[in-house]
Design an enzyme around this catalytic site. Structure first.
Site, PDB file in Angstrom:
ATOM      1  N   SER A 177       0.872  -1.181   0.000  1.00  0.00           N
ATOM      2  CA  SER A 177       0.000   0.000   0.000  1.00  0.00           C
ATOM      3  C   SER A 177       0.904   1.223   0.000  1.00  0.00           C
ATOM      4  O   SER A 177       2.063   1.133   0.419  1.00  0.00           O
ATOM      5  CB  SER A 177      -0.836   0.013   1.284  1.00  0.00           C
ATOM      6  N   TYR A 213      -2.915  -1.110  10.905  1.00  0.00           N
ATOM      7  CA  TYR A 213      -2.885  -1.465   9.473  1.00  0.00           C
ATOM      8  C   TYR A 213      -1.559  -1.015   8.860  1.00  0.00           C
ATOM      9  O   TYR A 213      -0.888  -1.785   8.168  1.00  0.00           O
ATOM     10  CB  TYR A 213      -4.060  -0.804   8.750  1.00  0.00           C
TER      11      TYR A 213
HETATM   12  N1  LIG Z   1      -8.673  -0.501  -1.720  1.00  0.00           N
HETATM   13  C1  LIG Z   1      -7.701   0.285  -1.304  1.00  0.00           C
HETATM   14  O1  LIG Z   1      -7.861   1.509  -1.187  1.00  0.00           O
HETATM   15  C2  LIG Z   1      -6.340  -0.306  -0.998  1.00  0.00           C
HETATM   16  C3  LIG Z   1      -5.248   0.564  -0.938  1.00  0.00           C
HETATM   17  C4  LIG Z   1      -3.996   0.036  -0.658  1.00  0.00           C
HETATM   18  C5  LIG Z   1      -3.835  -1.312  -0.444  1.00  0.00           C
HETATM   19  N2  LIG Z   1      -4.913  -2.138  -0.501  1.00  0.00           N
HETATM   20  C6  LIG Z   1      -4.693  -3.571  -0.280  1.00  0.00           C
HETATM   21  O2  LIG Z   1      -5.187  -4.281  -1.397  1.00  0.00           O
HETATM   22  C7  LIG Z   1      -5.462  -5.626  -1.015  1.00  0.00           C
HETATM   23  C8  LIG Z   1      -6.800  -6.040  -1.612  1.00  0.00           C
HETATM   24  O3  LIG Z   1      -7.807  -5.245  -1.054  1.00  0.00           O
HETATM   25  P1  LIG Z   1      -9.041  -4.683  -1.893  1.00  0.00           P
HETATM   26  O4  LIG Z   1      -8.948  -3.215  -1.910  1.00  0.00           O
HETATM   27  O5  LIG Z   1      -9.200  -5.415  -3.147  1.00  0.00           O
HETATM   28  O6  LIG Z   1     -10.236  -5.021  -0.854  1.00  0.00           O
HETATM   29  P2  LIG Z   1     -11.373  -6.144  -0.891  1.00  0.00           P
HETATM   30  O7  LIG Z   1     -12.244  -5.932  -2.073  1.00  0.00           O
HETATM   31  O8  LIG Z   1     -11.990  -6.079   0.469  1.00  0.00           O
HETATM   32  O9  LIG Z   1     -10.576  -7.507  -1.072  1.00  0.00           O
HETATM   33  C9  LIG Z   1      -9.882  -8.106  -0.016  1.00  0.00           C
HETATM   34  C10 LIG Z   1      -9.718  -9.556  -0.328  1.00  0.00           C
HETATM   35  O10 LIG Z   1      -8.935 -10.167   0.715  1.00  0.00           O
HETATM   36  C11 LIG Z   1      -9.599 -11.348   1.099  1.00  0.00           C
HETATM   37  N3  LIG Z   1      -9.237 -11.813   2.421  1.00  0.00           N
HETATM   38  C12 LIG Z   1      -9.377 -11.194   3.625  1.00  0.00           C
HETATM   39  N4  LIG Z   1      -8.937 -12.006   4.606  1.00  0.00           N
HETATM   40  C13 LIG Z   1      -8.526 -13.151   4.011  1.00  0.00           C
HETATM   41  C14 LIG Z   1      -7.984 -14.374   4.475  1.00  0.00           C
HETATM   42  N5  LIG Z   1      -7.800 -14.623   5.785  1.00  0.00           N
HETATM   43  N6  LIG Z   1      -7.637 -15.334   3.567  1.00  0.00           N
HETATM   44  C15 LIG Z   1      -7.840 -15.134   2.243  1.00  0.00           C
HETATM   45  N7  LIG Z   1      -8.378 -14.019   1.753  1.00  0.00           N
HETATM   46  C16 LIG Z   1      -8.715 -13.033   2.626  1.00  0.00           C
HETATM   47  C17 LIG Z   1     -11.082 -11.037   0.963  1.00  0.00           C
HETATM   48  O11 LIG Z   1     -11.821 -12.237   0.949  1.00  0.00           O
HETATM   49  P3  LIG Z   1     -13.354 -12.377   1.433  1.00  0.00           P
HETATM   50  O12 LIG Z   1     -14.192 -12.027   0.227  1.00  0.00           O
HETATM   51  O13 LIG Z   1     -13.456 -13.791   1.850  1.00  0.00           O
HETATM   52  O14 LIG Z   1     -13.552 -11.407   2.569  1.00  0.00           O
HETATM   53  C18 LIG Z   1     -11.050 -10.320  -0.378  1.00  0.00           C
HETATM   54  O15 LIG Z   1     -10.990 -11.247  -1.428  1.00  0.00           O
HETATM   55  C19 LIG Z   1      -5.395  -5.670   0.502  1.00  0.00           C
HETATM   56  O16 LIG Z   1      -4.164  -6.249   0.892  1.00  0.00           O
HETATM   57  C20 LIG Z   1      -5.416  -4.193   0.890  1.00  0.00           C
HETATM   58  O17 LIG Z   1      -4.739  -3.961   2.111  1.00  0.00           O
HETATM   59  C21 LIG Z   1      -6.175  -1.667  -0.777  1.00  0.00           C
END
Ligand SMILES: NC(=O)c1ccc[n+]([C@@H]2O[C@H](COP(=O)([O-])OP(=O)(O)OC[C@H]3O[C@@H](n4cnc5c(N)ncnc54)[C@H](OP(=O)(O)O)[C@@H]3O)[C@@H](O)[C@H]2O)c1
Length: 270
Positions: A133, A146
């Protein structure tokens, strides 16, 4: 022969979009998720298979890697993407919540990475890409735990790249700014009466940033670039104001940068 990517957290958001992006480019995709029913609409792609993987469950990690190799013969890229954010007043967070945040965002990544290394070492080739991130290099209020997981990942991967180079294994971090996904709906928000005035307003200000955030397609494109640029470059900033903020953090003294962040995120708090 088509190449293969294994993605964690492919049920929604960045993971799902990247799974579709790579499948449409002709790659074999192992779209892993803890609840496979969530991925039904991905099954339209003949070169995509869904496997169960919960980063908190080591047996499921090993099984998903074995199943992917059985299905596609090989793994070229591991995309450590699964994660979520614990947000709010640190004092209000339980030990259990803090531990789960580290288990998912840090130890989960370490476990999947460790499980894939024998495969990569044997074939003397492979890539590990991580969704860290912009918050792995800079910070905002309310995200203390986080941030500490993402800073941990940045340090872990920055060091790991040295020892893996001898086996032709590349390590890359994708550093998104705010991206519109399920991320903000999956936030684990905590506060208490004494912090409420601060946390509610700062949280609202942070969520306002998400209103103008780009969609996850630009992250998938960045992952594609990182996979294919044939370099050992470690960091790829992407999305919204992320790259600009990282540049400002590099340019400005920390006290100036902190003031700038505060003027945005602590707006309306007296
Ligand atoms: N969106 C942002 O603004 C942003 C910015 C910087 C970094 N990120 C990072 O990007 C990554 C993806 O996030 P996203 O934005 O795409 O959010 P998201 O749509 O909430 O996706 C998160 C994913 O992680 C999965 N997950 C959570 N806990 C898990 C576990 N124990 N085992 C396997 N899968 C698990 C969720 O699965 P379920 O469907 O089962 O819950 C979902 O598929 C994360 O690492 C986040 O920290 C996001």
């Amino acid at each position: 022969m088509s190449k293969t990517i294994l993605i964690t957290g492919a049920s929604t958001g960045i993971g799902k979009t990247t799974a579709i992006y790579f499948a449409e480019k002709g790659w074999n995709v192992s779209a892993t998720m803890r609840t496979p029913e969530k991925g039904k609409d991905l099954l339209n792609y003949p070169n995509l298979k869904i496997f169960t993987l919960d980063v908190l469950n080591e047996t499921s990690i090993k099984q998903a890697i074995d199943d992917t190799i059985s299905a596609f013969g090989n793994i070229d890229v591991l995309f450590n993407n699964a994660g979520y954010a614990l947000v709010g007043a640190f004092e209000a967070m339980s030990q259990e919540q803090i531990k789960k945040q580290f288990d998912t965002n840090v130890f989960g990544v370490m476990n999947v990475t460790k499980a894939i290394l024998p495969h990569y070492r044997t074939k003397k080739n492979g890539m590990i890409i991580n969704t860290t991130s912009m918050g792995g290099l800079i910070t905002f209020p309310l995200y203390s735990v986080y941030h500490s997981t993402k800073w941990a990942l940045e340090g872990f991967m920055e060091s790991l790249q040295f020892e893996l180079k001898q086996f032709n294994i590349k390590v890359k971090n994708i550093e998104p700014g705010a991206i519109k996904t399920e991320f903000e709906n999956a936030l684990d928000f905590v506060s208490t009466k004494d912090y409420d005035k601060y946390t509610r307003q700062a949280h609202k200000n942070m969520l306002d940033i998400y209103k103008a955030a780009p969609t996850s397609e630009i992250v998938a494109q960045k992952v594609w670039q990182a996979v294919n640029d044939n370099s050992y470059r470690l960091r790829y900033a992407v999305g919204g104001r992320g790259p600009l903020l990282l540049f400002m953090r590099w340019l400005l003294p920390l006290s100036w940068f902190t003031k700038m962040v505060s003027s945005q995120v602590e707006k309306g708090i007296k």
